[in-house]
Design a protein around this motif. Structure first.
Motif, PDB file in Angstrom:
ATOM      1  N   ASP A 134     -17.604 -10.104  -3.630  1.00  0.00           N
ATOM      2  CA  ASP A 134     -17.112  -9.865  -2.277  1.00  0.00           C
ATOM      3  C   ASP A 134     -15.800  -9.084  -2.308  1.00  0.00           C
ATOM      4  O   ASP A 134     -15.582  -8.188  -1.493  1.00  0.00           O
ATOM      5  CB  ASP A 134     -16.922 -11.212  -1.569  1.00  0.00           C
ATOM      6  N   PHE A 135     -14.941  -9.404  -3.274  1.00  0.00           N
ATOM      7  CA  PHE A 135     -13.672  -8.684  -3.408  1.00  0.00           C
ATOM      8  C   PHE A 135     -13.910  -7.223  -3.762  1.00  0.00           C
ATOM      9  O   PHE A 135     -13.264  -6.330  -3.206  1.00  0.00           O
ATOM     10  CB  PHE A 135     -12.801  -9.353  -4.479  1.00  0.00           C
ATOM     11  N   ASP A 136     -14.852  -6.960  -4.686  1.00  0.00           N
ATOM     12  CA  ASP A 136     -15.151  -5.572  -5.064  1.00  0.00           C
ATOM     13  C   ASP A 136     -15.710  -4.781  -3.892  1.00  0.00           C
ATOM     14  O   ASP A 136     -15.374  -3.612  -3.701  1.00  0.00           O
ATOM     15  CB  ASP A 136     -16.130  -5.539  -6.236  1.00  0.00           C
ATOM     16  N   LYS A 137     -16.568  -5.399  -3.090  1.00  0.00           N
ATOM     17  CA  LYS A 137     -17.121  -4.731  -1.911  1.00  0.00           C
ATOM     18  C   LYS A 137     -16.012  -4.421  -0.903  1.00  0.00           C
ATOM     19  O   LYS A 137     -15.953  -3.314  -0.343  1.00  0.00           O
ATOM     20  CB  LYS A 137     -18.190  -5.614  -1.270  1.00  0.00           C
ATOM     21  N   ALA A 138     -15.103  -5.386  -0.701  1.00  0.00           N
ATOM     22  CA  ALA A 138     -13.989  -5.173   0.222  1.00  0.00           C
ATOM     23  C   ALA A 138     -13.083  -4.053  -0.283  1.00  0.00           C
ATOM     24  O   ALA A 138     -12.623  -3.214   0.487  1.00  0.00           O
ATOM     25  CB  ALA A 138     -13.192  -6.460   0.402  1.00  0.00           C
ATOM     26  N   LEU A 139     -12.847  -4.022  -1.585  1.00  0.00           N
ATOM     27  CA  LEU A 139     -12.011  -2.972  -2.164  1.00  0.00           C
ATOM     28  C   LEU A 139     -12.656  -1.604  -2.006  1.00  0.00           C
ATOM     29  O   LEU A 139     -11.982  -0.618  -1.662  1.00  0.00           O
ATOM     30  CB  LEU A 139     -11.741  -3.274  -3.640  1.00  0.00           C
ATOM     31  N   THR A 140     -13.954  -1.514  -2.213  1.00  0.00           N
ATOM     32  CA  THR A 140     -14.666  -0.247  -2.039  1.00  0.00           C
ATOM     33  C   THR A 140     -14.598   0.239  -0.595  1.00  0.00           C
ATOM     34  O   THR A 140     -14.308   1.416  -0.341  1.00  0.00           O
ATOM     35  CB  THR A 140     -16.139  -0.411  -2.470  1.00  0.00           C
ATOM     36  N   VAL A 141     -14.849  -0.661   0.340  1.00  0.00           N
ATOM     37  CA  VAL A 141     -14.804  -0.290   1.764  1.00  0.00           C
ATOM     38  C   VAL A 141     -13.395   0.125   2.167  1.00  0.00           C
ATOM     39  O   VAL A 141     -13.198   1.112   2.886  1.00  0.00           O
ATOM     40  CB  VAL A 141     -15.320  -1.461   2.635  1.00  0.00           C
ATOM     41  N   ALA A 142     -12.390  -0.614   1.687  1.00  0.00           N
ATOM     42  CA  ALA A 142     -11.005  -0.302   2.052  1.00  0.00           C
ATOM     43  C   ALA A 142     -10.567   1.038   1.475  1.00  0.00           C
ATOM     44  O   ALA A 142      -9.874   1.810   2.135  1.00  0.00           O
ATOM     45  CB  ALA A 142     -10.076  -1.409   1.565  1.00  0.00           C
ATOM     46  N   ARG A 143     -10.955   1.323   0.229  1.00  0.00           N
ATOM     47  CA  ARG A 143     -10.561   2.600  -0.372  1.00  0.00           C
ATOM     48  C   ARG A 143     -11.280   3.773   0.277  1.00  0.00           C
ATOM     49  O   ARG A 143     -10.745   4.872   0.326  1.00  0.00           O
ATOM     50  CB  ARG A 143     -10.819   2.570  -1.876  1.00  0.00           C
ATOM     51  N   GLU A 144     -12.496   3.555   0.804  1.00  0.00           N
ATOM     52  CA  GLU A 144     -13.169   4.621   1.559  1.00  0.00           C
ATOM     53  C   GLU A 144     -12.491   4.807   2.913  1.00  0.00           C
ATOM     54  O   GLU A 144     -12.347   5.929   3.398  1.00  0.00           O
ATOM     55  CB  GLU A 144     -14.642   4.269   1.764  1.00  0.00           C
ATOM     56  N   ARG A 145     -12.091   3.714   3.522  1.00  0.00           N
ATOM     57  CA  ARG A 145     -11.476   3.760   4.850  1.00  0.00           C
ATOM     58  C   ARG A 145     -10.064   4.337   4.807  1.00  0.00           C
ATOM     59  O   ARG A 145      -9.664   5.080   5.692  1.00  0.00           O
ATOM     60  CB  ARG A 145     -11.426   2.330   5.406  1.00  0.00           C
ATOM     61  N   PHE A 146      -9.314   3.993   3.763  1.00  0.00           N
ATOM     62  CA  PHE A 146      -7.929   4.445   3.616  1.00  0.00           C
ATOM     63  C   PHE A 146      -7.790   5.204   2.301  1.00  0.00           C
ATOM     64  O   PHE A 146      -7.380   4.638   1.288  1.00  0.00           O
ATOM     65  CB  PHE A 146      -6.959   3.255   3.621  1.00  0.00           C
ATOM     66  N   PRO A 147      -8.121   6.499   2.267  1.00  0.00           N
ATOM     67  CA  PRO A 147      -8.036   7.249   1.010  1.00  0.00           C
ATOM     68  C   PRO A 147      -6.592   7.426   0.566  1.00  0.00           C
ATOM     69  O   PRO A 147      -5.659   7.365   1.368  1.00  0.00           O
ATOM     70  CB  PRO A 147      -8.680   8.593   1.351  1.00  0.00           C
ATOM     71  N   ARG A 148      -6.443   7.654  -0.735  1.00  0.00           N
ATOM     72  CA  ARG A 148      -5.102   7.855  -1.300  1.00  0.00           C
ATOM     73  C   ARG A 148      -4.550   9.184  -0.817  1.00  0.00           C
ATOM     74  O   ARG A 148      -5.218  10.205  -0.865  1.00  0.00           O
ATOM     75  CB  ARG A 148      -5.172   7.863  -2.823  1.00  0.00           C
ATOM     76  N   ILE A 149      -3.329   9.162  -0.357  1.00  0.00           N
ATOM     77  CA  ILE A 149      -2.665  10.377   0.118  1.00  0.00           C
ATOM     78  C   ILE A 149      -1.713  10.831  -0.974  1.00  0.00           C
ATOM     79  O   ILE A 149      -0.856  10.065  -1.415  1.00  0.00           O
ATOM     80  CB  ILE A 149      -1.897  10.114   1.422  1.00  0.00           C
ATOM     81  N   PRO A 150      -1.853  12.073  -1.441  1.00  0.00           N
ATOM     82  CA  PRO A 150      -0.932  12.526  -2.495  1.00  0.00           C
ATOM     83  C   PRO A 150       0.485  12.617  -1.956  1.00  0.00           C
ATOM     84  O   PRO A 150       0.718  13.077  -0.849  1.00  0.00           O
ATOM     85  CB  PRO A 150      -1.484  13.895  -2.892  1.00  0.00           C
TER      86      PRO A 150
END
Length: 124
Positions: free
Chosen positions: A58-74
């Motif tokens: 569940d944590f990995d799924k949440a992390l995947t969804v969150a990283r898709e939703r909030f991409p890293r900004i250089p």
């Protein structure tokens, strides 16, 4: 801490919200929550995943969804203002001193007892 009002995904144990990844169980009071700015910090993510009682899938799924939703900004270096740079090059604006010398504060109460010094109070 209560769940943020913007909820994008809810799993069994974790939720992706406008604040980042938050634990659904509110008895933890936000101890395991991960803010948006720290989603890409792998050390923090691994430390949260290693906690006892964490559902890893569940944590990995949440992390995947969150990283898709909030991409890293250089992170870019701030650009200097061209007008200020031009004025400094012409000598119109002096650059401030790097280390201004601050005079040392001197207290002159030597040789006097504190109980005989005048007292001050703030009056309203």
């Amino acid at each position: 801490m209560a769940l943020h009002r913007d909820i994008f995904w809810v799993g069994r144990q974790w939720a992706v919200t406008g604040a980042g990844i938050q634990a659904v169980d509110q008895r933890l009071r936000g101890v395991l929550d991960i803010e948006i700015a720290r989603l890409w910090d792998d050390d923090l993510v691994q430390s949260r995943r290693a906690k006892p009682g964490v559902n890893a899938a569940d944590f990995d799924k949440a992390l995947t969804v969150a990283r898709e939703r909030f991409p890293r900004i250089p992170v870019e270096a701030p650009m200097p203002d061209p007008i200020i740079a031009q004025l400094e090059s012409l000598g119109v604006i002096d650059t401030p001193a790097e280390n201004p010398v601050v005079p040392a504060m001197q207290l002159r109460v030597e040789g006097r007892l504190a109980r005989f010094l005048p007292q001050w109070r703030v009056r309203r």
